[in-house]
Design a protein around this motif. Sequence first.
Motif: not given
Ligand code: OGA
Length: 283
Positions: A84-86, A107-109, A239-241, A247-249, A256-258, A269-271
């Motif tokens: 969870l990203i929260s 980059h993740d990982q 810009a999220w809804a 899904m990214w590579d 990055r995130r604001d 939620k992230r896998t």
């Molecule tokens: C991630 C991340 C960005 C976000 O989940 O790896 O960097 O938008 N999240 O929360």
Amino acid sequence: MPLATRPLTDRFGVEISGVDMAAALDPATAREIADLWYENGVVLFRGQDGLAEEAIVQFCRHFGELEIHVRKEYLSETNPELILISNVDEDGRRIGILGDHDVGWHHDQIYQRRPAVGSLLYAVELPAWGGNTAFANLAVAFEAMPDAMRARLDGLRAQHSYAFFNGQWSVPTDDEQTRLTPDVVHPLIRTHPVTGRKAIYADPGMTPAIDGLAADESRALLDEIFEWITRPEFVYEHAWAPGDALMWDNASTMHRRDAFDPASRRIMKRTTIMAPEDRAVPF
Ligand code: OGA
Ligand code: MN
């Protein structure tokens, strides 16, 4: 039948429509999505509202083995393949990682010996303002790089550090997590494990140095690389809804995130998707 797609930028990224992530995915469609993912670096599915955790996990399993993230305190209790990203606190406990502040390019990982090839991030609840996530395609950036600069990078290796990232953008790992995430060195130019396409493999958040260079020389070269790879023409900002799944590579993009409204709740939620073992190396 080919999937319906819409480009997200002139150079990379597609939105795929007509896919219901809650439904079973046939192998031909899964292969088509995988091809679009690797080709574009970023694929977006919209309108997936109310997706069960189990459905996210089942969907992602089509694209590789899923990693259980070392940050066990932020994993879903029922589906540990999800982190969870929260910024939400429940029962006196922060349910996810990364707070409400901005998060720099990473980059993740990249700090793993065998880094994940991808991630999928699903938007459950979103803030009143902020919280956009931007992606830079580092294969596109590498291909557009002036030859002279590209030649200087050939054969170099870079150091990556989760501790370096956490010091800037996150919270420290515990002793066990620290033991599991020692610093690593990878080639500065990564060859994609599936497509063979080359991309810059370094980022401002997780890459403190180039291996074997004097500190000032390393800093100057990294700054020059980072200035290039963060140019707007290589970036898509999302810009999220609610109900978006992106899904990214991780082999060919960084993100990055604001910052966002601290008075709002944001739940994502992230896998973390691994490349097949036999294709994870060489870089
Ligand atoms: C991630 C991340 C960005 C976000 O989940 O790896 O960097 O938008 N999240 O929360
Ligand atoms: Mn990330």
